[in-house]
Design a protein around this motif. Structure first.
Motif, PDB file in Angstrom:
ATOM      1  N   SER A 194      70.354  32.648 -80.946  1.00  0.00           N
ATOM      2  CA  SER A 194      71.711  32.409 -81.099  1.00  0.00           C
ATOM      3  C   SER A 194      72.644  32.841 -80.310  1.00  0.00           C
ATOM      4  N   GLU A 195      72.382  34.170 -79.774  1.00  0.00           N
ATOM      5  CA  GLU A 195      73.456  34.852 -79.127  1.00  0.00           C
ATOM      6  C   GLU A 195      73.436  34.643 -77.496  1.00  0.00           C
ATOM      7  N   MET A 196      72.074  34.347 -77.376  1.00  0.00           N
ATOM      8  CA  MET A 196      71.873  34.058 -75.829  1.00  0.00           C
ATOM      9  C   MET A 196      71.265  32.759 -75.579  1.00  0.00           C
ATOM     10  N   ARG A 197      71.351  31.873 -76.501  1.00  0.00           N
ATOM     11  CA  ARG A 197      71.343  30.681 -76.374  1.00  0.00           C
ATOM     12  C   ARG A 197      70.122  29.997 -75.576  1.00  0.00           C
ATOM     13  N   LEU A 198      68.830  30.749 -75.943  1.00  0.00           N
ATOM     14  CA  LEU A 198      67.552  30.641 -75.297  1.00  0.00           C
ATOM     15  C   LEU A 198      67.188  29.230 -75.646  1.00  0.00           C
ATOM     16  N   PRO A 199      66.440  28.474 -75.155  1.00  0.00           N
ATOM     17  CA  PRO A 199      65.871  26.979 -75.567  1.00  0.00           C
ATOM     18  C   PRO A 199      64.871  26.944 -76.584  1.00  0.00           C
ATOM     19  N   GLY A 200      64.245  28.213 -76.909  1.00  0.00           N
ATOM     20  CA  GLY A 200      63.287  28.139 -77.789  1.00  0.00           C
ATOM     21  C   GLY A 200      63.386  29.678 -78.328  1.00  0.00           C
ATOM     22  N   PHE A 201      62.341  29.926 -79.415  1.00  0.00           N
ATOM     23  CA  PHE A 201      62.154  31.186 -80.207  1.00  0.00           C
ATOM     24  C   PHE A 201      61.138  31.946 -79.185  1.00  0.00           C
ATOM     25  N   GLY A 202      61.762  33.221 -78.793  1.00  0.00           N
ATOM     26  CA  GLY A 202      60.565  34.060 -78.066  1.00  0.00           C
ATOM     27  C   GLY A 202      60.988  34.103 -76.574  1.00  0.00           C
ATOM     28  N   SER A 203      60.869  35.459 -76.131  1.00  0.00           N
ATOM     29  CA  SER A 203      61.132  35.683 -74.712  1.00  0.00           C
ATOM     30  C   SER A 203      60.326  36.731 -74.341  1.00  0.00           C
TER      31      SER A 203
ATOM     32  N   THR B 180      76.349  35.888 -73.225  1.00  0.00           N
ATOM     33  CA  THR B 180      77.627  35.370 -74.029  1.00  0.00           C
ATOM     34  C   THR B 180      78.297  36.855 -73.994  1.00  0.00           C
ATOM     35  N   ALA B 181      79.852  36.576 -74.420  1.00  0.00           N
ATOM     36  CA  ALA B 181      80.650  37.816 -74.502  1.00  0.00           C
ATOM     37  C   ALA B 181      80.147  38.649 -75.917  1.00  0.00           C
ATOM     38  N   GLU B 182      79.561  38.043 -76.796  1.00  0.00           N
ATOM     39  CA  GLU B 182      79.055  38.862 -77.985  1.00  0.00           C
ATOM     40  C   GLU B 182      78.084  39.990 -77.622  1.00  0.00           C
ATOM     41  N   VAL B 183      77.227  39.691 -76.555  1.00  0.00           N
ATOM     42  CA  VAL B 183      76.164  40.360 -76.085  1.00  0.00           C
ATOM     43  C   VAL B 183      76.723  41.212 -75.021  1.00  0.00           C
ATOM     44  N   VAL B 184      77.432  40.612 -73.988  1.00  0.00           N
ATOM     45  CA  VAL B 184      77.855  41.227 -72.669  1.00  0.00           C
ATOM     46  C   VAL B 184      79.022  42.557 -73.082  1.00  0.00           C
ATOM     47  N   LEU B 185      80.020  42.189 -73.845  1.00  0.00           N
ATOM     48  CA  LEU B 185      80.999  43.092 -74.088  1.00  0.00           C
ATOM     49  C   LEU B 185      80.490  44.579 -74.649  1.00  0.00           C
TER      50      LEU B 185
END
Lengths: 355, 521
Positions: A194-203, B180-185
């Motif tokens: 959700s926060e880093m807008r990855l295309p899928g689950f897992g990295s 995103t800002a929520e992570v970077v800030l």
């Protein structure tokens, strides 16, 4: 190795004539026979096994000292035997895959990487890349923090703080890897999605982070042993010259314990490489090589996760490829642990004043 | 460490200089904690705390730290405040600040101004080089504070000036993720507050060697605190998430907790539970200990009491080390290749017990060897002087004295074994939500043909707690969806598993403390 075992048996065998020697011979032979029968999967394994138990029972009653010595020797040989068996069986089951794929199993960098039906292809390159990436990320996290924590526990902390931190680190080591994996699966994967807008689950970076947390206690405990082994006289001498505690640590203690600390990091790397369950539940199990290579947000596969994920449906050549992955894992971790053992032995000699 | 450094010969009053430096450290720690809370999503970035949005608080904290740190550095250089600085700050701070300058220059040039590759590399190098020179060449009080202060003020300005605000995002074609800002800030604020805290701690120590010591100790202490808080948050989180599931349908007054006492699937089950997994884990542990402890203790006895220190012991040590570091999944593969075909060609509880005993064996050998070695030679000598034979000495003097250490090692090893999933996944488990529990004790019966003794329960597949958690995750379904989701069932299982493993560890640690106290008493 057989020579040394034989020599040890000759050294330790009972020299007094009488039943003790016979007990050794009868007991050893019946156990060997039982093992051979078990090896071929015979139902009659229990017969020589019962004979062994009866022999040991009689020997315990009649010649306890000799029998005890023989039993303990047997258990020691058994410990070595297990390792030999593991190597033999692992390599034997992996040979079909190695002979089918040749050197491509370690070098094929073009698609398809993994095809389990039809024109079968098994390349372990994506898995090796995945293992290396996650281990590197894990050690970037675990090595500095681990050494710093070891310094804290052995040098900086007052007694009350040490009583809290040391059990805390052991507790971290005790939490099962599947629990870390579940937390990574439920929390970290969702966060990154959700926060880093990855295309899928897992990295790889999420898995690396979790594995780093798991490898940290290993690094801390071994490094702390190494730092505590530095002789008090070296530290006191430095302090007597007017250096501060931190200067002593930086310039005397850590360099003196350097081999032990590097052994600790090597063992941490071994632990990170062998971590299975966290990678299995967190990764997406696609066989790919990240493009570019430093894309830590790629979602792939590691050597350990491919085994745990695909063992259920695997047979024949596919299963053999999984065993090949196991062989690579085993050999790598074996080299790392033997390396760190040799480093620790060298350090013991150096600090003990014999080198 | 030498006791001499701990006695207080001269006590100074806390100077105003030290108070300001301590204040900066305090502000830095508060900012650090706030940013960590923001990163972990305990507070949302746009949320208002004390009337101001959270990210503005980041900015205020950073700017305050930067200004105060600069003041400390300039004041010391101008001779207004007294401290003990060295002639130069050193290469390490220079490299760190120079790298930060490089990154900042490169990012600003390429992203904010959109300049081409050679230009932003030149800008990055020049800014990095300038910051490096500013750190290394002036006196230490200026060199370790001004670069840090300027970075903090710059960051604070970026945050307060809404350059990076809520809704900001940055992508690069090389990486799959979006920043995103929520992570970077929060991450930038964490980094900034760590740098500010480091410089302020150096100032608090009066620069020079004692200042550097204060800075290093503060950073190390903060990192240890961070690690321990991660651990505490993890454990508390699992308990909070798992407790509602575990207490589903429970009646504590009658000590009835269905989650622990029911099987996982079946027609008559109202609340599915993890009893098969709990019993499976118990039988697994019992079998493992029965197999591994006698073999391990025997090998340790031979290695320390009978064998000469030579090639053979070195080979055994190497083999033990090799076994100890082998990945758990490799043990599972070995069990799959060697044991499963010979134990009925199907997953079985016995195969799981044997494989896990192979994993426990090196730990038992290592701890038993250490315990037996630590039994003082005087015991053995006194026993020999009384005319007792070697074996009798081992049996009645050495082993009882070493028993506490062996027991502690076994308990701690069992704690680790109980949490292993990969080996049992390959050799023991089959169904995700079992109908029944393994019935080992009543399963023994005699047969007319070899092997004359059979136990169906040992040769059938079984479940265990770690496997139950793994299966819940991968199956993705709950045994009773209307009661709890698969995720909630997983949290409950994770909590039970943690309780079992942590309980074993606690018993092990307590027994170690108890025996140590008995020895030293």
């Amino acid at each position: 190795m057989l020579g040394t075992i034989g020599a040890t048996i000759r050294e330790n065998a009972p020299v007094d004539a009488g039943d003790a020697g016979h007990i050794w011979v009868v007991g050893g032979l019946s156990l060997a026979l039982a093992f051979a029968l078990f090896f071929v999967g015979s139902r009659f394994t229990v017969l020589p096994l019962a004979a062994f138990v009866v022999t040991v029972g009689y020997g315990w009653y009649a010649h306890q000292a000799g029998t005890a010595k023989g039993l303990t020797l047997l258990t020691t040989v058994f410990a070595v035997l297990i390792l030999v068996l593991i190597v033999v069986f692992l390599v034997a089951r992996s040979i079909p895959a190695f002979s089918y794929m040749g050197i491509d199993i370690l070098t094929k960098t073009s698609k398809p990487f993994w095809n389990t039906s039809g024109e079968e292809v098994y390349s372990l390159v994506p898995m090796i890349v995945g293992t290396l990436t996650t281990t590197a990320i894990a050690m970037v996290f675990a090595a500095p923090l681990g050494v710093a924590s070891a310094l804290f526990i052995s040098e900086i902390a007052p007694d009350w703080a040490r009583e809290i931190v040391k059990p805390g680190v052991e507790l971290m080591a005790g939490i099962p890897s599947i629990v870390y994996g579940f937390i990574g699966f439920a929390i970290i994967n969702e966060f990154m999605y959700s926060e880093m807008r990855l295309p899928g689950f897992g990295s790889y970076i999420a898995v690396g982070l979790v594995i780093g947390i798991m490898a940290l206690p290993t690094v801390v405990s071994v490094a702390e042993d190494a730092l505590a082994a530095v002789p008090e006289s070296m530290k006191s001498g430095s302090l007597a010259m007017g250096a501060t505690d931190w200067q002593t640590m930086k310039n005397v203690t850590v360099p003196a314990a350097f081999s032990g600390v590097s052994a600790a990091v090597l063992l941490g790397v071994g632990r990170a490489i062998g971590e299975t369950m966290a990678a299995t539940v967190m990764l997406g199990h696609t066989k790919l090589i990240p493009d570019p290579l430093y894309d830590v947000f790629a979602n792939g596969e590691t050597l350990t996760s491919v085994i745990a994920f695909e063992y259920g449906n695997a047979s024949g050549l596919h299963m053999s490829a999984l065993f090949a992955a196991g062989v690579i894992l085993f050999v790598t971790v074996l080299f790392l642990s033997i390396g760190s053992l040799l480093i620790e032995r060298r350090m013991e000699r150096k600090l003990g004043g014999k080198a | 460490m030498s006791q001499a450094t701990e006695s207080v010969f001269v006590g100074d009053d806390t100077t105003g200089f030290e108070r300001v430096a301590a204040g900066v450290v305090g502000v830095g720690i508060v900012t650090f904690l706030l940013a960590a809370a923001g990163l972990l999503q305990f507070v949302a970035l746009g949320q208002s705390v004390l009337g101001t949005p959270v990210y503005d608080l980041f900015g205020y904290g950073l700017v305050a730290m930067g200004v105060a740190t600069a003041g400390l550095g300039i004041g010391t250089r101008a001779g207004v405040l007294s401290a003990d600085p060295d002639d130069a700050a050193g290469i390490l701070p220079g490299t760190i600040f120079g790298a930060i300058g490089f990154a900042t220059g490169g990012l600003v040039a390429s992203q904010t101004f959109g300049l081409g590759t050679p230009v932003w590399i030149a800008a990055a190098l020049s800014l990095g080089g300038a910051v490096f020179a500013l750190t290394v060449f002036p006196r230490e009080d200026v060199g370790s504070t001004i670069p840090a202060a300027s970075f903090l003020v710059f960051l604070g300005g970026v945050v307060l000036g809404d350059v990076i605000a809520v809704g900001w995002a940055w992508t690069t074609p090389a990486l799959t993720g979006t920043f995103t800002a929520e992570v970077v800030l929060p991450l930038l604020t964490v980094m900034g507050s760590l740098i500010g805290v480091w410089s302020a701690a150096k100032a608090y120590g009066g620069f020079g060697p004692s200042g550097r010591q204060a800075g290093a100790f503060l950073l190390i202490g903060l990192s240890v605190f961070g690690i321990l808080s991660v651990l505490v948050i993890l454990v508390v989180f699992v308990f909070i998430k798992g407790l509602p599931t575990v207490l589903t349908g429970a009646d504590l007054a009658q000590l009835e907790i269905p989650f622990i006492m029911n099987v996982s699937a079946g027609l008559y089950v109202t609340v599915p539970g993890v009893l098969p997994a709990i019993l499976g884990t118990i039988w697994l542990v019992v079998g493992t200990v029965v197999i591994a402890v006698p073999i391990g203790v025997g090998a340790a006895v031979f290695l320390t009491e009978y064998a000469e220190q030579g090639r053979f012991t070195q080979v055994v040590e190497l083999a033990t080390n090799g076994l100890w570091s082998t990945p758990s999944v490799v043990f599972g593969l070995f069990g799959l290749a060697f044991l499963v075909p010979r134990l009925g060609n199907a997953p079985s509880l016995l195969a799981g017990q044997i494989v896990l005993s192979f994993m426990l064996l090196p730990l038992v050998i290592i701890t038993s060897r250490e315990s037996i070695k630590s039994v003082p030679d005087e015991y053995r000598d006194a026993s020999a002087a009384l005319g007792v034979s070697r074996w009798e000495t081992i049996k009645s003097v050495v082993l009882p004295a070493a028993m506490p250490g062996i027991i502690t090692g076994v308990i701690l090893g069992v704690g680790r074994i109980a949490g292993e999933t990969a080996p049992i996944l390959l050799v023991m488990t089959r169904s995700v939500f079992p109908f029944g529990t393994p019935n080992v004790l009543s399963g023994f019966r005699f047969t007319t043909s070899p092997p004359f003794i059979a136990n169906d329960a040992l040769l059938q597949s079984a479940s265990a707690l770690p496997y139950q958690l793994y299966a819940t995750i991968t199956a993705g379904q709950s045994p009773r969806p209307e009661l709890f989701t698969a995720r909630e069932f997983g949290w409950g299982t994770a909590m039970i598993l943690l309780v079992v493993v942590l309980g074993l560890y606690a018993i092990g640690v307590l027994s170690r403390i108890y025996f140590r106290r008995k020895l030293n008493a």
